[in-house]
Enzyme design. Structure first.
Site, PDB file in Angstrom:
ATOM      1  N   HIS A   1      -9.031  66.969  39.118  1.00  0.00           N
ATOM      2  CA  HIS A   1      -9.673  65.936  39.932  1.00  0.00           C
ATOM      3  C   HIS A   1     -10.029  66.484  41.312  1.00  0.00           C
ATOM      4  O   HIS A   1      -9.531  67.523  41.752  1.00  0.00           O
ATOM      5  CB  HIS A   1      -8.778  64.701  40.054  1.00  0.00           C
ATOM      6  CG  HIS A   1      -7.482  64.934  40.785  1.00  0.00           C
ATOM      7  ND1 HIS A   1      -7.352  64.827  42.158  1.00  0.00           N
ATOM      8  CD2 HIS A   1      -6.245  65.261  40.328  1.00  0.00           C
ATOM      9  CE1 HIS A   1      -6.097  65.070  42.513  1.00  0.00           C
ATOM     10  NE2 HIS A   1      -5.398  65.345  41.434  1.00  0.00           N
TER      11      HIS A   1
ATOM     12  N   CYS B   1      -0.989  67.756  38.808  1.00  0.00           N
ATOM     13  CA  CYS B   1      -2.408  67.794  38.455  1.00  0.00           C
ATOM     14  C   CYS B   1      -3.109  68.920  39.217  1.00  0.00           C
ATOM     15  O   CYS B   1      -2.581  69.460  40.190  1.00  0.00           O
ATOM     16  CB  CYS B   1      -3.069  66.463  38.771  1.00  0.00           C
ATOM     17  SG  CYS B   1      -2.561  65.125  37.660  1.00  0.00           S
TER      18      CYS B   1
END
Length: 551
Positions: A454, A473
Site C-alpha cells: 500500500h 505490510c
C-alpha cells in the site's frame, strides 16, 4: 535380477537392519598381491563401509554425515557392489573433475568439508605417494564411497540448497529420490562429464547466476586477505586515522596515491564510499555500525553471499515471465519482466518485532482510497490505551467505530473503560483520504498473514536508510507506477484514463486485474547490483539462523 545382485540386495537389507549397532572403523588397509585383484576385493571393502555408516547413525568414517544411506545402498546394489569410480587400480577420468568441484565448492556458496574434502585429498595424496597405495583395496573403497556420497550431496545442495525448506519454499519437485540420484551418477560416469550433470542441478535464474559470479570475483579479489580489526569505538586520533585509512585502502575505497593521514576530507569521502556500498547512512563518520562492517573478514562476507545463493535455490525451477519481487533487507520492490526490471520502488517493511512474512501469492486487485481496518493487535497494544485516556484520539487519527452489524457508532456512546482484549465487539476503521495510513492505493493478494502492499500518508520515511518500520505490510513509494503497470495491458483501452480520473476525483474504487501478477516476498541480504556484490543488513537475524548449516 541375477543371483549375485539378489545377494547384494539382501546383504544391504541386513546392513540397514544393523542400524543402531555401532561398529568399529572399517579396515583401513588391505593390500592385494596383484592390482587386477582389486575388482574382486573392493566390493567387500565397500560393504564394510556401508555397514559402518548404517551402524554409526549415518556418519561416515571421516566423521561427516552421509547424505542418505539408502541412496548409497541403492547405487552399489545396482552395480553389485563394484567400485563406481575406479577399475583395477585405475581411477575413472571423472574422478579429477569431481575433486575439482569439491575443492572449489566455495565458488558455489558450498562448504568443501561437507563433501569429504579433507579425507578425499588425503586419499589422493596417498595414491600419489607410492605403489603400495595403488594396491590398497581399502583405500580405493574409501575413495569410492566418499566420492559417491559427495556427488549425491552436492547434486542435492546445488538444486535445493543446504538449509531445510519450509512450507513456503517447499516445491512439488522437492525430492531427488535414490533412483534419480543413482541415474544422475550413472549418466555422469558413462558420459565422462561430471560438470555437465552438476551444472544442470543449479538454478538458471539471472539473480542466482549474477550472485554466483559476484562470489567468485569477490573471492579472487579478497578471499586470501585478512585485515586487522579497528577499535570498536571511533577515536579522533592520528593512530586511529592511520588504521582506518589502511583498512579502506585494502578494499579500494581509498586511493593511497598522494594520501596523507591529515587529509580529513579524503578520508571522510572514503568512509562515505564504504557506507554507500554497504547501505549505511553515508555521513562519512566511522561510527559503531560502520566499524562493525569494516571489521568483517572476507570469509564472513563470502558466507553471507553463500546464504543467499541458498535462498535462490529455494525458488521454483522456473519463475513466471513477469512477477513482483519484494526484497525485505534491500527495502526494495522490483517488477520483473523477461529478466528485466520494469518497475522499481523503495519500500518500507515490518520491524523485527512485526516482520513482513516470506510468501508466494498472486496480486488480484487494487483499491483506490481504501479504508484501513485496524488489526486487533494494534488496537489493543497501541490505540485502546490512548482512547481510554482521551476519546478524541479517534477523531485525531480519522478513525470510526463499526459494530458487529457493520453500523458506524458514535465513540461517545461506547463505554471504553469496560473494553479490552477479551471483550471488544467493534472494528476500528480509518476513513479514506490523504490522511489514511494506507495512503491512496492498496494492492491486494491472498495470504494467511493479512498483509498487503500500500501507499502511506507518511512518505518522508522513504528517505530513511533503515526502512524496517511498519507493522508487517509493505509500503510502496512508487505506488502510482505500480498501478499504471498493472493496468497497461488491460483489454479495455479506456481503463488507464478511468483510473486517472478516479484518482483525481478521490473516488473509492476497486480495480480487478485481468492479468494477475505473481508476487514473491523474499529475504536476500546479498546480490549483484550495478556490477558489484552488494550486501544488506540482516534486519530480522535470518542469516544467523542459517549460518549453522554452512559450518
Amino acid at each position: 535380477m541375477n543371483y549375485l545382485k539378489t545377494g547384494w540386495v539382501l546383504l544391504l537389507i541386513m546392513t540397514a537392519a544393523a542400524c543402531g549397532r555401532k561398529k568399529g572403523q572399517p579396515r583401513q588397509q588391505e593390500i592385494v598381491q596383484n592390482i587386477r585383484q582389486l575388482d574382486e576385493v573392493v566390493p567387500e571393502q565397500v560393504r564394510e563401509r556401508l555397514e559402518y555408516v548404517a551402524g554409526n547413525e549415518g556418519v561416515m568414517e571421516d566423521s561427516v554425515p552421509a547424505f542418505r544411506l539408502a541412496a548409497l545402498q541403492y547405487a552399489y546394489s545396482e552395480g553389485k557392489g563394484a567400485a563406481l569410480w575406479s577399475k583395477n587400480g585405475q581411477a575413472a577420468q571423472v574422478t579429477d573433475s569431481m575433486m575439482q568441484w569439491i575443492n572449489a565448492a566455495g565458488n558455489y556458496g558450498l562448504n568443501p568439508a561437507h563433501y569429504h574434502a579433507r579425507a578425499l585429498n588425503d586419499v589422493q595424496n596417498h595414491f600419489r605417494a607410492g605403489k603400495d597405495a595403488q594396491k590398497d583395496a581399502a583405500l580405493w573403497a574409501k575413495m569410492d564411497v566418499l566420492l559417491t556420497d559427495a556427488f549425491f550431496k552436492m547434486s542435492y545442495h546445488l538444486h535445493y540448497g543446504v538449509a531445510p525448506r519450509d512450507s513456503v519454499t517447499l516445491r512439488k519437485d522437492s525430492l531427488l529420490s535414490d533412483t534419480v540420484l543413482a541415474n544422475l551418477l550413472q549418466t555422469a560416469l558413462q558420459n565422462g562429464n561430471i560438470s555437465a550433470v552438476l551444472q544442470q542441478q543449479e538454478p538458471f535464474h539471472p539473480g542466482y547466476v549474477a550472485l554466483k559470479e559476484g562470489v567468485q570475483q569477490f573471492s579472487l579479489q579478497f578471499g586470501g586477505m585478512h585485515w586487522d580489526t579497528l577499535p570498536q569505538q571511533y577515536y579522533d586520533t592520528l593512530l586511529f586515522k592511520q588504521q582506518l585509512a589502511a583498512r579502506l585502502i585494502q578494499t579500494g575505497q581509498l586511493d593511497s596515491t598522494g594520501f596523507t593521514v591529515t587529509d580529513s576530507v579524503k578520508l571522510k569521502n572514503a568512509v562515505r564510499k564504504f557506507q554507500k556500498e554497504f547501505n549505511i547512512y553515508p555521513d562519512g563518520v566511522a561510527g559503531k555500525r560502520t566499524i562493525q562492517l569494516l571489521n568483517k573478514q572476507p570469509q564472513d562476507w563470502l558466507l553471507q553471499a553463500a546464504l543467499n545463493l541458498d535462498r535462490w535455490r529455494k525458488l521454483p525451477d522456473t519463475l513466471p515471465g513477469r512477477y513482483l519481487l519484494v526484497n525485505i533487507p534491500a527495502f526494495r520492490l522490483n517488477v520483473m519482466e523477461d529478466t528485466a526490471s520494469v518497475v522499481e520502488s523503495r519500500v518500507i517493511v515490518g520491524t523485527p518485532r512485526t516482520r513482513t512474512p516470506i510468501l508466494n501469492s498472486v496480486m488480484t486487485n487494487f483499491v483506490l482510497y481504501p479504508y484501513w481496518r485496524v488489526p486487533y493487535s494494534i488496537v489493543f497494544k497501541e490505540m485502546l490505551p490512548q482512547i481510554k485516556k482521551n476519546v478524541g484520539y479517534l477523531a485525531e487519527k480519522n478513525l470510526e467505530v463499526v459494530d458487529r452489524h457493520g453500523n458506524v457508532v458514535s465513540p461517545d456512546s461506547v463505554n471504553w473503560s469496560k473494553l479490552g482484549r477479551n471483550h471488544f465487539p467493534y472494528v476500528l476503521r480509518q476513513m479514506d483520504g490523504l490522511d489514511n495510513s494506507l495512503g491512496i492505493l492498496k494492492f491486494n493478494f491472498a495470504n494467511k498473514f493479512s498483509v498487503y502492499l500500500h501507499d502511506t500518508n507518511n512518505r518522508s520515511l522513504f528517505s530513511n536508510s533503515n526502512r524496517a518500520l511498519s507493522h508487517g505490510c509493505v509500503r510502496v513509494q512508487a505506488w502510482d507506477s505500480l498501478a499504471m503497470y498493472m493496468i497497461r495491458n488491460d483489454p479495455r483501452p479506456e481503463m488507464r484514463d478511468s483510473v486517472r480520473a478516479w484518482l483525481d476525483n478521490e473516488e473509492q474504487r476497486v480495480y480487478s486485474m485481468t492479468n494477475r501478477l505473481p508476487i514473491y516476498i523474499r529475504y536476500f541480504t546479498a546480490e549483484m547490483r550495478e556490477g558489484r556484490l552488494q550486501f544488506y543488513e540482516d534486519v530480522y537475524g535470518e542469516d544467523k539462523t542459517l549460518e549453522k548449516y554452512f559450518k
